[in-house]
Design an enzyme around this catalytic site. Structure first.
Site, PDB file in Angstrom:
ATOM      1  N   HIS A   1       0.830  -1.197   0.000  1.00 24.41           N
ATOM      2  CA  HIS A   1       0.000   0.000   0.000  1.00 24.41           C
ATOM      3  C   HIS A   1       0.871   1.257   0.000  1.00 24.41           C
ATOM      4  O   HIS A   1       0.611   2.207  -0.747  1.00 24.41           O
ATOM      5  CB  HIS A   1      -0.900   0.030   1.243  1.00 24.41           C
ATOM      6  CG  HIS A   1      -1.904  -1.059   1.300  1.00 24.41           C
ATOM      7  ND1 HIS A   1      -2.183  -1.770   2.456  1.00 24.41           N
ATOM      8  CD2 HIS A   1      -2.713  -1.595   0.343  1.00 24.41           C
ATOM      9  CE1 HIS A   1      -3.121  -2.667   2.220  1.00 24.41           C
ATOM     10  NE2 HIS A   1      -3.456  -2.595   0.945  1.00 24.41           N
TER      11      HIS A   1
ATOM     12  N   LYS B   1     -14.936  -8.558   4.167  1.00 22.40           N
ATOM     13  CA  LYS B   1     -14.046  -8.758   5.314  1.00 22.40           C
ATOM     14  C   LYS B   1     -14.839  -8.463   6.572  1.00 22.40           C
ATOM     15  O   LYS B   1     -14.874  -7.341   7.068  1.00 22.40           O
ATOM     16  CB  LYS B   1     -12.819  -7.853   5.196  1.00 22.40           C
ATOM     17  CG  LYS B   1     -11.991  -8.142   3.943  1.00 22.40           C
ATOM     18  CD  LYS B   1     -10.795  -7.206   3.824  1.00 22.40           C
ATOM     19  CE  LYS B   1      -9.997  -7.517   2.563  1.00 22.40           C
ATOM     20  NZ  LYS B   1      -8.823  -6.617   2.397  1.00 22.40           N
TER      21      LYS B   1
ATOM     22  N   ARG C   1      -1.987  -6.124  -8.603  1.00 25.35           N
ATOM     23  CA  ARG C   1      -0.956  -7.124  -8.342  1.00 25.35           C
ATOM     24  C   ARG C   1      -0.952  -8.237  -9.376  1.00 25.35           C
ATOM     25  O   ARG C   1       0.086  -8.821  -9.647  1.00 25.35           O
ATOM     26  CB  ARG C   1      -1.170  -7.739  -6.946  1.00 25.35           C
ATOM     27  CG  ARG C   1      -0.925  -6.778  -5.806  1.00 25.35           C
ATOM     28  CD  ARG C   1      -1.368  -7.373  -4.500  1.00 25.35           C
ATOM     29  NE  ARG C   1      -2.818  -7.645  -4.505  1.00 25.35           N
ATOM     30  CZ  ARG C   1      -3.485  -8.109  -3.458  1.00 25.35           C
ATOM     31  NH1 ARG C   1      -2.849  -8.374  -2.331  1.00 25.35           N
ATOM     32  NH2 ARG C   1      -4.786  -8.315  -3.532  1.00 25.35           N
TER      33      ARG C   1
END
Length: 230
Positions: free
Chosen positions: A17, A41, A92
């Protein structure tokens, strides 16, 4: 110049991050790290207020970066910037692109003035995620290669005080099935089981060997748990 908004749950904020934040701060005059809820989450390690405090501690090195939080839609949050805003997201892998591309189109539909800029992750951070960090913390691993130095102690302390989080991540990766002799047909059932463990004292012993203590407590709790209806 438009403001860059870097959204996420940041539970906790990682070096991956921070790499995106550093690069965005060199492109935009103002970068806002926006900590938002994530419906996927359900059991964060830190509360949102704690995550805001941790993020502010980490980004204090950048004079043009600030931290904010928002409960609503990201596209609606971007409308609060009169100078205009651009969403910055890190990528990613291919799976990241598919998900983020879909979200960018949805945000554009809600807010036609809103654009999204993708920054590819540095190669050394392509494997890194907050979930991986939390699992490593549960084992007491060295987090120096993964987290900003300002928050490493906070993550280790929280992992030691909440061994159920360790159990949660080990169950998620199917490493505890044989130890507990317990299976589930539903991920929702597993996530609902964690608060039950907390209520019944499965994480009372927060010691250095928290993971093994929690495992023993979990086994004991499960023996007395009423049958589940899956």
């Amino acid at each position: 110049m438009k403001t860059a908004i870097y959204p996420g749950s940041f539970d906790p904020i990682t070096l991956g991050h921070l790499n995106i934040i550093r690069r965005a701060s060199g492109i935009f005059e103002r970068v806002v790290v926006c900590i938002m809820p994530n419906a996927g989450k359900l059991h964060p390690m830190f509360t949102r207020e704690e995550r805001v405090a941790l993020a502010r501690r980490v980004v204090s090195r950048f004079p043009n970066v600030e931290v904010d939080t928002f409960d609503g839609l990201l596209a609606e949050y971007a409308k609060t910037f009169p100078e205009g805003a651009v969403i910055v997201k890190g990528l990613r892998a291919n799976t990241d692109f598919e998900n983020e591309f879909q979200m960018a189109l949805i945000n554009k539909k809600i807010n036609p003035e809103l654009d999204t800029m993708f920054l590819t992750a540095s190669q050394k951070y392509t494997f890194l995620s907050s979930s991986v960090v939390k699992e490593l913390a549960g084992y007491g691993a060295d987090l120096t290669p993964f987290l900003p130095c300002e928050i490493i102690d906070d993550v280790h302390e929280r992992a030691a005080c909440d061994p159920i989080q360790t159990i949660f991540h080990r169950l998620r990766r199917n490493t505890l099935w044989e130890e507990t002799k317990w299976t589930t047909k539903s991920w929702n059932s597993l996530t609902s089981f964690i608060p039950w463990c907390r209520r019944h004292g499965a994480c009372r012993s927060a010691t250095k060997n928290a993971s093994s203590s929690a495992t023993r407590s979990l086994r004991s709790s499960m023996r007395s748990r009423p049958p589940c209806r899956w």
